[in-house]
Design an enzyme around this catalytic site. Sequence first.
Site, PDB file in Angstrom:
ATOM      1  N   GLY A  62      17.835  20.251 -26.245  1.00 21.91           N
ATOM      2  CA  GLY A  62      18.431  19.308 -27.186  1.00 21.91           C
ATOM      3  C   GLY A  62      17.392  18.324 -27.663  1.00 21.91           C
ATOM      4  O   GLY A  62      16.237  18.347 -27.219  1.00 21.91           O
ATOM      5  N   PRO A  63      17.766  17.406 -28.561  1.00 17.40           N
ATOM      6  CA  PRO A  63      16.820  16.433 -29.112  1.00 17.40           C
ATOM      7  C   PRO A  63      16.230  15.526 -28.025  1.00 17.40           C
ATOM      8  O   PRO A  63      16.813  15.386 -26.943  1.00 17.40           O
ATOM      9  CB  PRO A  63      17.678  15.621 -30.096  1.00 17.40           C
ATOM     10  CG  PRO A  63      18.871  16.462 -30.359  1.00 17.40           C
ATOM     11  CD  PRO A  63      19.115  17.263 -29.118  1.00 17.40           C
ATOM     12  N   PRO A  64      15.086  14.896 -28.316  1.00 17.87           N
ATOM     13  CA  PRO A  64      14.483  13.962 -27.352  1.00 17.87           C
ATOM     14  C   PRO A  64      15.407  12.777 -27.071  1.00 17.87           C
ATOM     15  O   PRO A  64      16.151  12.332 -27.947  1.00 17.87           O
ATOM     16  CB  PRO A  64      13.204  13.489 -28.067  1.00 17.87           C
ATOM     17  CG  PRO A  64      12.932  14.496 -29.116  1.00 17.87           C
ATOM     18  CD  PRO A  64      14.256  15.040 -29.528  1.00 17.87           C
ATOM     19  N   THR A 104      18.030  12.495 -25.051  1.00 11.47           N
ATOM     20  CA  THR A 104      19.464  12.725 -24.866  1.00 11.47           C
ATOM     21  C   THR A 104      19.867  12.781 -23.390  1.00 11.47           C
ATOM     22  O   THR A 104      21.043  12.972 -23.080  1.00 11.47           O
ATOM     23  CB  THR A 104      19.905  14.017 -25.574  1.00 11.47           C
ATOM     24  OG1 THR A 104      18.993  15.066 -25.232  1.00 11.47           O
ATOM     25  CG2 THR A 104      19.910  13.835 -27.081  1.00 11.47           C
ATOM     26  N   LYS A 148      18.171  14.729 -20.696  1.00 18.52           N
ATOM     27  CA  LYS A 148      17.955  15.995 -19.981  1.00 18.52           C
ATOM     28  C   LYS A 148      17.342  15.750 -18.602  1.00 18.52           C
ATOM     29  O   LYS A 148      17.765  16.354 -17.611  1.00 18.52           O
ATOM     30  CB  LYS A 148      17.064  16.914 -20.823  1.00 18.52           C
ATOM     31  CG  LYS A 148      17.692  17.337 -22.139  1.00 18.52           C
ATOM     32  CD  LYS A 148      16.839  18.306 -22.906  1.00 18.52           C
ATOM     33  CE  LYS A 148      15.608  17.662 -23.496  1.00 18.52           C
ATOM     34  NZ  LYS A 148      15.915  16.675 -24.550  1.00 18.52           N
ATOM     35  N   THR A 149      16.361  14.862 -18.525  1.00 21.39           N
ATOM     36  CA  THR A 149      15.737  14.559 -17.232  1.00 21.39           C
ATOM     37  C   THR A 149      16.728  13.875 -16.297  1.00 21.39           C
ATOM     38  O   THR A 149      16.786  14.180 -15.107  1.00 21.39           O
ATOM     39  CB  THR A 149      14.498  13.661 -17.437  1.00 21.39           C
ATOM     40  OG1 THR A 149      13.575  14.327 -18.304  1.00 21.39           O
ATOM     41  CG2 THR A 149      13.804  13.372 -16.115  1.00 21.39           C
ATOM     42  N   HIS A 189      15.939  -3.232 -55.900  1.00 16.27           N
ATOM     43  CA  HIS A 189      15.928  -1.858 -55.400  1.00 16.27           C
ATOM     44  C   HIS A 189      16.977  -1.674 -54.290  1.00 16.27           C
ATOM     45  O   HIS A 189      17.791  -0.753 -54.341  1.00 16.27           O
ATOM     46  CB  HIS A 189      14.520  -1.529 -54.873  1.00 16.27           C
ATOM     47  CG  HIS A 189      14.364  -0.124 -54.389  1.00 16.27           C
ATOM     48  ND1 HIS A 189      13.723   0.847 -55.119  1.00 16.27           N
ATOM     49  CD2 HIS A 189      14.766   0.473 -53.226  1.00 16.27           C
ATOM     50  CE1 HIS A 189      13.742   1.987 -54.429  1.00 16.27           C
ATOM     51  NE2 HIS A 189      14.370   1.779 -53.275  1.00 16.27           N
ATOM     52  N   GLU A 190      16.964  -2.571 -53.318  1.00 20.79           N
ATOM     53  CA  GLU A 190      17.888  -2.439 -52.177  1.00 20.79           C
ATOM     54  C   GLU A 190      19.335  -2.700 -52.597  1.00 20.79           C
ATOM     55  O   GLU A 190      20.255  -2.055 -52.096  1.00 20.79           O
ATOM     56  CB  GLU A 190      17.483  -3.394 -51.050  1.00 20.79           C
ATOM     57  CG  GLU A 190      16.088  -3.172 -50.489  1.00 20.79           C
ATOM     58  CD  GLU A 190      15.854  -1.746 -50.010  1.00 20.79           C
ATOM     59  OE1 GLU A 190      16.834  -1.067 -49.626  1.00 20.79           O
ATOM     60  OE2 GLU A 190      14.695  -1.295 -50.035  1.00 20.79           O
ATOM     61  N   HIS A 192      20.728   0.481 -54.019  1.00 20.83           N
ATOM     62  CA  HIS A 192      21.211   1.374 -52.956  1.00 20.83           C
ATOM     63  C   HIS A 192      22.585   0.915 -52.452  1.00 20.83           C
ATOM     64  O   HIS A 192      23.497   1.723 -52.259  1.00 20.83           O
ATOM     65  CB  HIS A 192      20.238   1.348 -51.769  1.00 20.83           C
ATOM     66  CG  HIS A 192      18.959   2.099 -51.984  1.00 20.83           C
ATOM     67  ND1 HIS A 192      18.927   3.405 -52.433  1.00 20.83           N
ATOM     68  CD2 HIS A 192      17.659   1.734 -51.782  1.00 20.83           C
ATOM     69  CE1 HIS A 192      17.661   3.808 -52.514  1.00 20.83           C
ATOM     70  NE2 HIS A 192      16.883   2.806 -52.126  1.00 20.83           N
TER      71      HIS A 192
END
Length: 498
Positions: free
Chosen positions: A110-112, A114, A116-117, A336-337, A340
Amino acid sequence: MVKHLFFGFIPALLIFLGSSGYNISPLLFLFLIVAIGTILFSDKKGSIPGLFRDGKNRTHAVVKTNIKFEDIGGQERAKNELKEALDFLIYHDKIEKYGIRPLKGILLFGPPGTGKTLMAKAAADYTDSVFVAASGSEFVEMYVGVGAQRIRDLFAEAKELAKRNNKNSAIIFIDEIDVIGAKRDGNHLREYDQTLNQLLTEMDGIKEDDRPKILVIAATNRKDLLDSALLRPGRFDRHITVDLPDKHARKKILEIHTKSKPLANDVDLNQLSIETYGFSGAQLESVANEAAIYALRENEPMITAKHFANAIDKVLMGEQTDRKATKEEKRRVAIHELGHAIVAEKVKPGSVSQVALKPRGQALGYVRHNPSDDHYLYTRESIEKQIMIALGGAVAEEIFYGERSTGSKNDFDQVLNLIQHMIEAGLTSLGIVNTNYVSKDKIVEETNEILDLLLTKTKELLQEHKTVIEEALDFLEKEEVLSGEEFRQMIAKISKNK
């Protein structure tokens, strides 16, 4: 340090004396005795003689990890699937009645960030196993055979440590297994292949009646890179996805990481779980930690919602920078912001969390969006809305200045990626196609048609709400931060007065 000097200086001295005509036989004999004694003494201090032959015990071996599955927020499906696999290790007498072969390996992918360790450590606690961990990069050396020897030593250490501590099982955890387990296509270094072959051999050597029992858990971010020999049944029997947490899981993770922190009454973890869409468990832990740091900087007794807002921005975009834009640049960035933000509010009402005019990372300003729900499937309409939001900044500049600036580059990269995704998913007039069999001219033509249509729609929308930009511009230039709620009130007020 003394040992390094001894093994470096003494041989050089002996060579010098020998070349000068001295009889060095007695000195050479003495040196050999001292050298052998030093090596034997060093081996006794290590957990296993000869472990990792370069003299560095690089594994992380612990008898008890003290991390439980309850300490890991979210990931309920992955945890349940892992527990079921681990039950085969615990209740081995029961599974023998059914003729079930014990699992040899479990792959977590899976993605970093998340967890797992953490899940591997919790597995050791759940099964009352010795935990021996190593990273894939630790097995790679320029010398052929060193990685294979380290694999042998790793398995030997796990067995010896379990016996010494009267444990029935040991878990070997290999992080970043893709470093040594990548597909063998003939282009890899021989050292990588030997290391992988040794790992396969060691896993094949795990028997049902072994005491202590060995279970290998590996983690990777890229399962697609792994060799098929590793992934087949009999090696890594279970493949468990450890994915990014959803909204409910994010709230649980935040609850865990804020449990010992003094939170003010205005902190709403449910709202924070919404605002942190797409964050991993590691990022959520960082948000809680950074919010506490902001409170400490300001000598505040409690961590407030403002501190969490700053922490989310920092994790997303980096710390505030000292870059000072000119007055004209600052005004252009604000327009600009706001472009958005207006498009976002019109196509996805309530989605704007904050409009900021503070430089963070490489950005001079930004809009933080506030998705209402987690989404895993997207229609053409929803992707077109994302494209319009990305185009809003450049279109707003065109309306006020008659031209764009280089500040829109990242927006355009995002737009083109989204259009490419639409084409590959069969959501355009090209239909269901393989882009490898479609001419570039057709793809460019389709891309331009979609862009022209959405640029026109975005321009019409912003022209209609030009007065909102003018009204919000002065406020944003002065305060530098405009909350989503303030922005929505501004839009409602102007729309009412029209």
